[in-house]
Scaffold this motif. Structure first.
Motif, PDB file in Angstrom:
ATOM      1  N   GLY A  65       0.750  -1.252   0.076  1.00 26.46           N
ATOM      2  CA  GLY A  65      -0.040  -0.090  -0.074  1.00 26.46           C
ATOM      3  C   GLY A  65       0.972   1.337  -0.081  1.00 26.46           C
ATOM      4  O   GLY A  65       2.088   1.117   0.018  1.00 26.46           O
ATOM      5  N   ARG A  66       0.136   2.462  -0.138  1.00 25.91           N
ATOM      6  CA  ARG A  66       1.019   3.605   0.025  1.00 25.91           C
ATOM      7  C   ARG A  66       0.221   4.506   0.724  1.00 25.91           C
ATOM      8  O   ARG A  66      -0.963   4.783   0.746  1.00 25.91           O
ATOM      9  CB  ARG A  66       1.483   4.046  -1.401  1.00 25.91           C
ATOM     10  CG  ARG A  66       0.471   4.703  -2.409  1.00 25.91           C
ATOM     11  CD  ARG A  66      -0.772   4.119  -2.485  1.00 25.91           C
ATOM     12  NE  ARG A  66      -1.584   4.437  -3.674  1.00 25.91           N
ATOM     13  CZ  ARG A  66      -2.480   5.538  -3.644  1.00 25.91           C
ATOM     14  NH1 ARG A  66      -2.896   6.268  -2.487  1.00 25.91           N
ATOM     15  NH2 ARG A  66      -3.111   5.858  -4.947  1.00 25.91           N
ATOM     16  N   LEU A  67       1.078   5.651   1.292  1.00 25.97           N
ATOM     17  CA  LEU A  67       0.672   6.829   1.877  1.00 25.97           C
ATOM     18  C   LEU A  67       1.141   7.824   0.645  1.00 25.97           C
ATOM     19  O   LEU A  67       2.354   7.936   0.453  1.00 25.97           O
ATOM     20  CB  LEU A  67       1.316   7.088   3.320  1.00 25.97           C
ATOM     21  CG  LEU A  67       1.520   6.167   4.181  1.00 25.97           C
ATOM     22  CD1 LEU A  67       2.270   6.410   5.472  1.00 25.97           C
ATOM     23  CD2 LEU A  67      -0.055   5.898   4.608  1.00 25.97           C
ATOM     24  N   ALA A  68       0.152   8.803   0.198  1.00 27.23           N
ATOM     25  CA  ALA A  68       0.510   9.397  -0.850  1.00 27.23           C
ATOM     26  C   ALA A  68       0.070  10.978  -0.705  1.00 27.23           C
ATOM     27  O   ALA A  68      -0.862  11.388  -1.367  1.00 27.23           O
ATOM     28  CB  ALA A  68      -0.174   8.845  -2.140  1.00 27.23           C
ATOM     29  N   PRO A  69       0.796  11.501   0.297  1.00 30.46           N
ATOM     30  CA  PRO A  69       0.399  13.192   0.410  1.00 30.46           C
ATOM     31  C   PRO A  69       0.581  13.998  -0.696  1.00 30.46           C
ATOM     32  O   PRO A  69       1.650  13.835  -1.331  1.00 30.46           O
ATOM     33  CB  PRO A  69       1.122  13.320   1.798  1.00 30.46           C
ATOM     34  CG  PRO A  69       2.213  12.571   1.698  1.00 30.46           C
ATOM     35  CD  PRO A  69       2.066  11.288   1.146  1.00 30.46           C
ATOM     36  N   SER A  70      -0.405  14.992  -1.130  1.00 34.34           N
ATOM     37  CA  SER A  70      -0.037  15.920  -1.646  1.00 34.34           C
ATOM     38  C   SER A  70       0.546  17.205  -1.060  1.00 34.34           C
ATOM     39  O   SER A  70      -0.269  17.744  -0.172  1.00 34.34           O
ATOM     40  CB  SER A  70      -1.091  16.319  -2.708  1.00 34.34           C
ATOM     41  OG  SER A  70      -1.833  15.402  -3.370  1.00 34.34           O
ATOM     42  N   ILE A 110       5.410  11.130  -2.483  1.00 33.17           N
ATOM     43  CA  ILE A 110       5.143  12.400  -2.555  1.00 33.17           C
ATOM     44  C   ILE A 110       4.403  12.885  -3.650  1.00 33.17           C
ATOM     45  O   ILE A 110       5.229  12.655  -4.915  1.00 33.17           O
ATOM     46  CB  ILE A 110       6.355  13.245  -2.164  1.00 33.17           C
ATOM     47  CG1 ILE A 110       6.926  12.921  -0.966  1.00 33.17           C
ATOM     48  CG2 ILE A 110       6.049  14.702  -1.932  1.00 33.17           C
ATOM     49  CD1 ILE A 110       6.309  12.721   0.350  1.00 33.17           C
ATOM     50  N   GLU A 111       3.249  13.288  -3.931  1.00 28.20           N
ATOM     51  CA  GLU A 111       2.274  13.528  -4.965  1.00 28.20           C
ATOM     52  C   GLU A 111       2.703  15.275  -5.308  1.00 28.20           C
ATOM     53  O   GLU A 111       1.626  15.655  -4.967  1.00 28.20           O
ATOM     54  CB  GLU A 111       1.007  13.096  -5.050  1.00 28.20           C
ATOM     55  CG  GLU A 111       0.992  11.702  -4.791  1.00 28.20           C
ATOM     56  CD  GLU A 111       0.312  10.855  -5.216  1.00 28.20           C
ATOM     57  OE1 GLU A 111      -1.055  11.288  -5.194  1.00 28.20           O
ATOM     58  OE2 GLU A 111       0.158   9.757  -5.692  1.00 28.20           O
ATOM     59  N   ASP A 112       3.649  15.485  -5.834  1.00 24.16           N
ATOM     60  CA  ASP A 112       4.048  17.070  -5.866  1.00 24.16           C
ATOM     61  C   ASP A 112       4.040  17.357  -7.117  1.00 24.16           C
ATOM     62  O   ASP A 112       4.808  18.448  -7.653  1.00 24.16           O
ATOM     63  CB  ASP A 112       5.399  16.998  -5.312  1.00 24.16           C
ATOM     64  CG  ASP A 112       6.282  16.652  -6.075  1.00 24.16           C
ATOM     65  OD1 ASP A 112       6.458  15.680  -6.908  1.00 24.16           O
ATOM     66  OD2 ASP A 112       7.595  16.754  -5.867  1.00 24.16           O
TER      67      ASP A 112
HETATM   68  N1  GLU Z   1      -2.265  12.525  -3.172  1.00 28.39           N
HETATM   69  C1  GLU Z   1      -3.655  12.498  -3.176  1.00 28.39           C
HETATM   70  C2  GLU Z   1      -4.397  13.262  -1.960  1.00 28.39           C
HETATM   71  O1  GLU Z   1      -3.575  13.665  -1.022  1.00 28.39           O
HETATM   72  C3  GLU Z   1      -4.004  11.090  -3.027  1.00 28.39           C
HETATM   73  C4  GLU Z   1      -4.056  10.304  -4.144  1.00 28.39           C
HETATM   74  C5  GLU Z   1      -4.627   8.882  -4.140  1.00 28.39           C
HETATM   75  O2  GLU Z   1      -4.361   8.357  -3.059  1.00 28.39           O
HETATM   76  O3  GLU Z   1      -4.587   8.436  -5.211  1.00 28.39           O
HETATM   77  O4  GLU Z   1      -5.243  13.549  -1.807  1.00 28.39           O
END
Ligand code: GLU
Length: 325
Positions: free
Chosen positions: A9-14, A45-47
Protein backbone atom coordinates in the motif's frame (compact mmCIF):
# COMPACT_ATOMS: atom_id res chain seq x y z
CA UNK A 1 8.06 -3.81 10.82
CA UNK A 2 8.16 -7.11 9.02
CA UNK A 3 7.75 -7.10 5.27
CA UNK A 4 6.22 -10.29 4.01
CA UNK A 5 4.41 -11.40 0.92
CA UNK A 6 1.33 -9.41 1.95
CA UNK A 7 -0.21 -6.46 0.13
CA UNK A 8 1.64 -3.30 -0.84
CA UNK A 9 0.00 0.00 0.00
CA UNK A 10 1.02 3.60 -0.05
CA UNK A 11 0.70 6.86 1.82
CA UNK A 12 0.51 9.52 -0.89
CA UNK A 13 0.38 13.04 0.50
CA UNK A 14 -0.01 15.97 -1.87
CA UNK A 15 2.13 18.82 -0.56
CA UNK A 16 -0.34 21.47 -1.69
CA UNK A 17 -0.90 22.60 1.87
CA UNK A 18 -0.89 21.36 5.45
CA UNK A 19 -2.20 17.89 6.30
CA UNK A 20 -5.25 17.98 8.55
CA UNK A 21 -7.26 15.61 10.73
CA UNK A 22 -9.15 14.28 7.70
CA UNK A 23 -5.90 13.29 5.99
CA UNK A 24 -4.68 11.72 9.24
CA UNK A 25 -7.70 9.44 9.45
CA UNK A 26 -7.20 8.18 5.90
CA UNK A 27 -3.44 7.65 6.41
CA UNK A 28 -4.09 5.78 9.64
CA UNK A 29 -6.57 3.44 7.95
CA UNK A 30 -4.33 2.87 4.92
CA UNK A 31 -1.38 2.09 7.17
CA UNK A 32 -3.32 -0.18 9.53
CA UNK A 33 -4.81 -2.15 6.68
CA UNK A 34 -1.38 -2.96 5.25
CA UNK A 35 0.35 -3.50 8.60
CA UNK A 36 -2.44 -5.82 9.75
CA UNK A 37 -1.84 -7.97 6.65
CA UNK A 38 1.95 -7.93 7.13
CA UNK A 39 2.45 -5.96 3.91
CA UNK A 40 4.72 -3.24 2.62
CA UNK A 41 4.05 0.50 2.98
CA UNK A 42 5.46 3.03 0.51
CA UNK A 43 5.58 6.77 1.07
CA UNK A 44 5.09 8.66 -2.18
CA UNK A 45 5.07 12.43 -2.52
CA UNK A 46 2.50 13.59 -5.08
CA UNK A 47 4.00 16.93 -5.98
CA UNK A 48 3.15 17.40 -9.65
CA UNK A 49 0.18 19.66 -8.98
CA UNK A 50 2.07 22.88 -9.66
CA UNK A 51 1.59 25.74 -8.96
CA UNK A 52 -0.37 24.63 -5.90
CA UNK A 53 2.57 22.70 -4.37
CA UNK A 54 4.20 24.43 -1.38
CA UNK A 55 7.90 23.94 -0.74
CA UNK A 56 7.48 23.53 3.04
CA UNK A 57 4.67 21.03 2.82
CA UNK A 58 6.71 17.92 1.95
CA UNK A 59 8.83 18.02 5.09
CA UNK A 60 5.81 18.90 7.19
CA UNK A 61 3.76 15.98 5.82
CA UNK A 62 6.59 13.57 6.63
CA UNK A 63 6.83 14.96 10.17
CA UNK A 64 3.05 14.70 10.57
CA UNK A 65 3.08 11.04 9.55
CA UNK A 66 5.96 10.27 11.89
CA UNK A 67 4.22 12.10 14.70
CA UNK A 68 1.08 10.01 14.12
CA UNK A 69 3.25 6.93 14.64
CA UNK A 70 3.06 5.71 11.04
CA UNK A 71 6.12 4.30 9.31
CA UNK A 72 6.99 3.04 5.85
CA UNK A 73 9.32 0.51 4.31
CA UNK A 74 10.24 2.57 1.26
CA UNK A 75 10.14 6.26 0.55
CA UNK A 76 12.27 9.37 0.19
CA UNK A 77 15.50 8.70 2.08
CA UNK A 78 14.71 4.96 2.16
CA UNK A 79 15.33 4.20 -1.49
CA UNK A 80 14.58 0.67 -2.69
CA UNK A 81 13.72 -0.72 -6.12
CA UNK A 82 10.71 1.55 -6.67
CA UNK A 83 12.71 4.78 -6.24
CA UNK A 84 12.37 7.66 -6.80
CA UNK A 85 9.33 8.31 -4.59
CA UNK A 86 8.73 11.92 -5.50
CA UNK A 87 6.54 12.43 -8.56
CA UNK A 88 8.49 15.38 -9.96
CA UNK A 89 11.48 12.99 -10.17
CA UNK A 90 9.40 10.50 -12.19
CA UNK A 91 8.28 12.74 -15.07
CA UNK A 92 10.24 10.79 -17.72
CA UNK A 93 8.24 7.65 -16.88
CA UNK A 94 4.93 9.45 -17.35
CA UNK A 95 6.12 10.90 -20.68
CA UNK A 96 6.79 7.37 -21.96
CA UNK A 97 3.29 6.35 -20.96
CA UNK A 98 1.91 9.43 -22.68
CA UNK A 99 3.74 8.44 -25.87
CA UNK A 100 2.05 5.03 -25.80
CA UNK A 101 -1.33 6.68 -25.44
CA UNK A 102 -0.56 8.93 -28.43
CA UNK A 103 0.61 6.04 -30.59
CA UNK A 104 -2.70 4.28 -29.94
CA UNK A 105 -4.75 7.41 -30.71
CA UNK A 106 -6.21 7.06 -27.22
CA UNK A 107 -5.67 10.74 -26.41
CA UNK A 108 -6.12 13.93 -28.39
CA UNK A 109 -4.93 17.52 -28.07
CA UNK A 110 -7.57 19.80 -26.56
CA UNK A 111 -7.44 23.58 -26.78
CA UNK A 112 -10.49 24.20 -24.59
CA UNK A 113 -10.07 26.24 -21.43
CA UNK A 114 -12.00 25.44 -18.29
CA UNK A 115 -14.33 28.31 -19.11
CA UNK A 116 -14.94 26.92 -22.63
CA UNK A 117 -15.87 23.53 -21.17
CA UNK A 118 -18.22 25.06 -18.62
CA UNK A 119 -19.87 27.26 -21.25
CA UNK A 120 -20.34 24.44 -23.78
CA UNK A 121 -21.59 21.79 -21.38
CA UNK A 122 -25.32 21.21 -21.31
CA UNK A 123 -25.41 20.33 -17.61
CA UNK A 124 -22.96 22.78 -16.07
CA UNK A 125 -23.32 21.62 -12.47
CA UNK A 126 -22.52 18.01 -11.90
CA UNK A 127 -21.00 18.17 -8.47
CA UNK A 128 -17.33 18.38 -7.70
CA UNK A 129 -16.26 16.68 -10.88
CA UNK A 130 -17.25 19.64 -13.00
CA UNK A 131 -19.12 19.45 -16.28
CA UNK A 132 -18.75 16.48 -18.62
CA UNK A 133 -16.43 17.46 -21.47
CA UNK A 134 -18.68 18.14 -24.48
CA UNK A 135 -16.23 16.65 -26.99
CA UNK A 136 -15.35 19.88 -28.79
CA UNK A 137 -11.82 18.69 -29.68
CA UNK A 138 -12.54 14.95 -29.84
CA UNK A 139 -12.33 14.93 -33.64
CA UNK A 140 -8.57 15.57 -33.37
CA UNK A 141 -5.83 12.97 -33.52
CA UNK A 142 -2.38 13.19 -31.88
CA UNK A 143 -0.91 14.26 -35.25
CA UNK A 144 -3.02 17.42 -35.14
CA UNK A 145 -0.88 18.66 -32.22
CA UNK A 146 1.83 19.73 -34.69
CA UNK A 147 -0.48 22.26 -36.29
CA UNK A 148 -1.29 23.82 -32.92
CA UNK A 149 1.94 25.77 -32.61
CA UNK A 150 1.51 28.83 -30.46
CA UNK A 151 -1.74 27.54 -28.99
CA UNK A 152 -1.93 26.07 -25.52
CA UNK A 153 -3.40 22.59 -25.40
CA UNK A 154 -3.84 19.74 -22.98
CA UNK A 155 -4.18 16.03 -23.83
CA UNK A 156 -7.46 14.29 -23.19
CA UNK A 157 -8.17 10.60 -22.80
CA UNK A 158 -10.90 9.39 -25.12
CA UNK A 159 -13.51 7.49 -23.13
CA UNK A 160 -15.88 4.96 -24.63
CA UNK A 161 -19.44 3.95 -23.88
CA UNK A 162 -18.58 0.89 -21.82
CA UNK A 163 -19.55 0.70 -18.19
CA UNK A 164 -16.57 0.57 -15.85
CA UNK A 165 -17.20 -1.07 -12.51
CA UNK A 166 -15.26 -2.28 -9.53
CA UNK A 167 -15.98 -3.74 -6.14
CA UNK A 168 -14.71 -1.42 -3.43
CA UNK A 169 -13.64 -2.95 -0.12
CA UNK A 170 -15.62 -0.30 1.74
CA UNK A 171 -18.10 1.24 -0.69
CA UNK A 172 -19.11 -2.01 -2.45
CA UNK A 173 -20.03 -2.35 -6.12
CA UNK A 174 -19.32 0.86 -8.05
CA UNK A 175 -20.52 1.16 -11.65
CA UNK A 176 -19.99 4.12 -13.96
CA UNK A 177 -20.72 4.84 -17.58
CA UNK A 178 -17.50 6.75 -18.15
CA UNK A 179 -18.28 8.57 -21.39
CA UNK A 180 -21.62 10.00 -20.29
CA UNK A 181 -21.11 10.40 -16.54
CA UNK A 182 -17.53 11.70 -16.45
CA UNK A 183 -16.48 12.24 -20.05
CA UNK A 184 -13.07 12.57 -21.71
CA UNK A 185 -10.55 13.67 -19.10
CA UNK A 186 -7.25 15.51 -19.04
CA UNK A 187 -4.20 13.31 -18.89
CA UNK A 188 -1.54 15.95 -19.50
CA UNK A 189 -2.00 19.59 -18.61
CA UNK A 190 -1.38 22.62 -20.83
CA UNK A 191 1.99 23.24 -19.19
CA UNK A 192 3.11 19.75 -20.21
CA UNK A 193 2.81 18.23 -16.71
CA UNK A 194 1.15 14.83 -16.59
CA UNK A 195 -2.15 14.96 -14.75
CA UNK A 196 -2.76 13.14 -11.47
CA UNK A 197 -4.72 10.34 -13.18
CA UNK A 198 -1.78 9.26 -15.30
CA UNK A 199 0.90 9.72 -12.64
CA UNK A 200 -0.98 7.81 -9.96
CA UNK A 201 -1.78 4.83 -12.19
CA UNK A 202 1.77 4.64 -13.49
CA UNK A 203 3.23 4.90 -9.99
CA UNK A 204 0.87 2.41 -8.39
CA UNK A 205 1.59 -0.08 -11.16
CA UNK A 206 5.36 0.32 -11.28
CA UNK A 207 5.66 0.38 -7.49
CA UNK A 208 3.71 -2.87 -7.21
CA UNK A 209 0.90 -1.31 -5.18
CA UNK A 210 -1.86 -3.87 -4.62
CA UNK A 211 -4.11 -1.92 -2.25
CA UNK A 212 -5.20 1.71 -2.55
CA UNK A 213 -7.06 3.04 0.46
CA UNK A 214 -8.04 6.71 0.08
CA UNK A 215 -10.88 9.17 0.54
CA UNK A 216 -14.19 8.46 -1.17
CA UNK A 217 -14.03 11.81 -2.94
CA UNK A 218 -11.68 9.99 -5.32
CA UNK A 219 -14.18 7.36 -6.48
CA UNK A 220 -14.84 9.24 -9.75
CA UNK A 221 -11.08 9.32 -10.34
CA UNK A 222 -10.92 5.58 -9.82
CA UNK A 223 -13.19 5.00 -12.83
CA UNK A 224 -10.86 7.08 -14.97
CA UNK A 225 -7.86 5.27 -13.56
CA UNK A 226 -9.44 1.90 -14.34
CA UNK A 227 -9.75 2.97 -17.97
CA UNK A 228 -5.99 3.60 -17.91
CA UNK A 229 -5.24 0.24 -16.29
CA UNK A 230 -7.30 -1.32 -19.01
CA UNK A 231 -5.47 0.56 -21.77
CA UNK A 232 -2.03 -0.46 -20.49
CA UNK A 233 -3.14 -4.01 -19.73
CA UNK A 234 -2.17 -3.65 -16.07
CA UNK A 235 -3.82 -5.36 -13.13
CA UNK A 236 -5.55 -2.70 -11.00
CA UNK A 237 -5.07 -2.70 -7.23
CA UNK A 238 -7.82 -3.47 -4.74
CA UNK A 239 -9.55 -0.20 -3.91
CA UNK A 240 -10.93 0.90 -0.54
CA UNK A 241 -12.55 4.33 -0.47
CA UNK A 242 -13.25 5.61 3.00
CA UNK A 243 -15.74 8.30 4.05
CA UNK A 244 -14.29 11.75 4.61
CA UNK A 245 -14.21 13.87 7.74
CA UNK A 246 -16.64 16.79 7.53
CA UNK A 247 -17.25 19.91 9.62
CA UNK A 248 -20.42 20.64 11.56
CA UNK A 249 -22.04 22.02 8.40
CA UNK A 250 -21.58 18.65 6.68
CA UNK A 251 -19.00 19.99 4.24
CA UNK A 252 -15.58 18.50 3.74
CA UNK A 253 -13.11 19.59 6.42
CA UNK A 254 -11.51 22.88 5.44
CA UNK A 255 -10.11 26.09 6.87
CA UNK A 256 -13.56 27.52 7.53
CA UNK A 257 -14.07 24.82 10.18
CA UNK A 258 -11.19 26.14 12.25
CA UNK A 259 -7.64 24.98 12.47
CA UNK A 260 -7.35 21.21 12.30
CA UNK A 261 -3.88 21.12 10.79
CA UNK A 262 -1.75 18.40 12.34
CA UNK A 263 1.11 20.88 12.64
CA UNK A 264 -1.10 23.11 14.80
CA UNK A 265 -2.16 20.24 17.05
CA UNK A 266 1.45 19.17 17.41
CA UNK A 267 2.67 22.60 18.39
CA UNK A 268 -0.26 23.05 20.79
CA UNK A 269 1.03 20.01 22.67
CA UNK A 270 -1.71 17.56 21.66
CA UNK A 271 -0.30 14.06 21.89
CA UNK A 272 -0.54 11.75 18.88
CA UNK A 273 -2.23 9.18 21.14
CA UNK A 274 -5.05 11.64 21.90
CA UNK A 275 -5.75 12.17 18.20
CA UNK A 276 -5.24 8.52 17.23
CA UNK A 277 -7.53 7.46 20.10
CA UNK A 278 -10.28 9.69 18.76
CA UNK A 279 -9.74 8.47 15.19
CA UNK A 280 -9.65 4.83 16.28
CA UNK A 281 -12.98 5.24 18.06
CA UNK A 282 -14.44 6.96 15.00
CA UNK A 283 -13.33 3.97 12.90
CA UNK A 284 -15.01 1.46 15.22
CA UNK A 285 -11.67 0.19 16.49
CA UNK A 286 -12.19 0.92 20.18
CA UNK A 287 -15.27 1.52 22.35
CA UNK A 288 -14.25 5.02 23.36
CA UNK A 289 -11.71 7.72 22.46
CA UNK A 290 -9.09 6.70 25.02
CA UNK A 291 -5.54 7.60 23.92
CA UNK A 292 -3.78 4.89 21.97
CA UNK A 293 -0.67 4.50 19.81
CA UNK A 294 -1.21 3.62 16.15
CA UNK A 295 0.94 0.49 16.48
CA UNK A 296 -1.34 -0.82 19.26
CA UNK A 297 -4.27 -0.88 16.83
CA UNK A 298 -2.65 -3.21 14.30
CA UNK A 299 -3.50 -6.55 15.89
CA UNK A 300 -7.24 -5.92 16.10
CA UNK A 301 -7.66 -3.79 12.97
CA UNK A 302 -10.75 -4.59 10.95
CA UNK A 303 -11.98 -2.43 8.07
CA UNK A 304 -15.42 -4.01 8.41
CA UNK A 305 -16.00 -1.95 11.55
CA UNK A 306 -15.53 1.36 9.76
CA UNK A 307 -18.80 3.35 9.70
CA UNK A 308 -19.93 3.91 6.11
CA UNK A 309 -20.85 7.53 6.67
CA UNK A 310 -18.77 10.70 6.92
CA UNK A 311 -17.32 11.58 10.31
CA UNK A 312 -18.39 14.95 11.71
CA UNK A 313 -15.62 16.70 13.60
CA UNK A 314 -16.83 19.37 16.02
CA UNK A 315 -14.92 22.40 17.28
CA UNK A 316 -15.65 21.15 20.83
CA UNK A 317 -13.79 17.93 20.07
CA UNK A 318 -10.71 19.80 18.87
CA UNK A 319 -10.87 21.96 22.01
CA UNK A 320 -10.98 18.76 24.07
CA UNK A 321 -7.74 17.52 22.50
CA UNK A 322 -6.08 20.85 23.16
CA UNK A 323 -7.03 20.54 26.82
CA UNK A 324 -6.14 16.87 27.15
CA UNK A 325 -2.73 17.34 25.53
N1 GLU B 1 -2.30 12.66 -3.26
C1 GLU B 1 -3.71 12.50 -3.11
C2 GLU B 1 -4.21 13.30 -1.93
O1 GLU B 1 -3.44 13.67 -1.07
C3 GLU B 1 -4.11 11.07 -2.92
C4 GLU B 1 -4.22 10.39 -4.20
C5 GLU B 1 -4.48 8.92 -4.12
O2 GLU B 1 -4.51 8.36 -3.01
O3 GLU B 1 -4.62 8.34 -5.17
O4 GLU B 1 -5.38 13.59 -1.89
Amino acid sequence: MSVGAGPTGRLAPSPTGAQHVGNARTYLLAWLSIRRAGGRVILRIEDIDSPRVKAWAVEQAIEDLQWLGLDWDEGPGQEMSSAPYVQTARLAHYRDALEQLKQANQIYPCTCSRADVAAAASAPHVGQEGPVYPGTCAHRTPADAEALTGQAFSWRFRTDSQTVSFVDLVAGQQPCQLATELGDFVICKQDGTPAYQLAVVHDDHTMGVTEVLRGDDLIPSTFRQLALYDFFGWQPPQFAHVPLVVGEDGRRLAKRHGDTRLQTLRSAGVSPETLVGYLAHSCGLQPDARPVAAADLIASFDLERLPRTALTLTAAEVARWMKAG
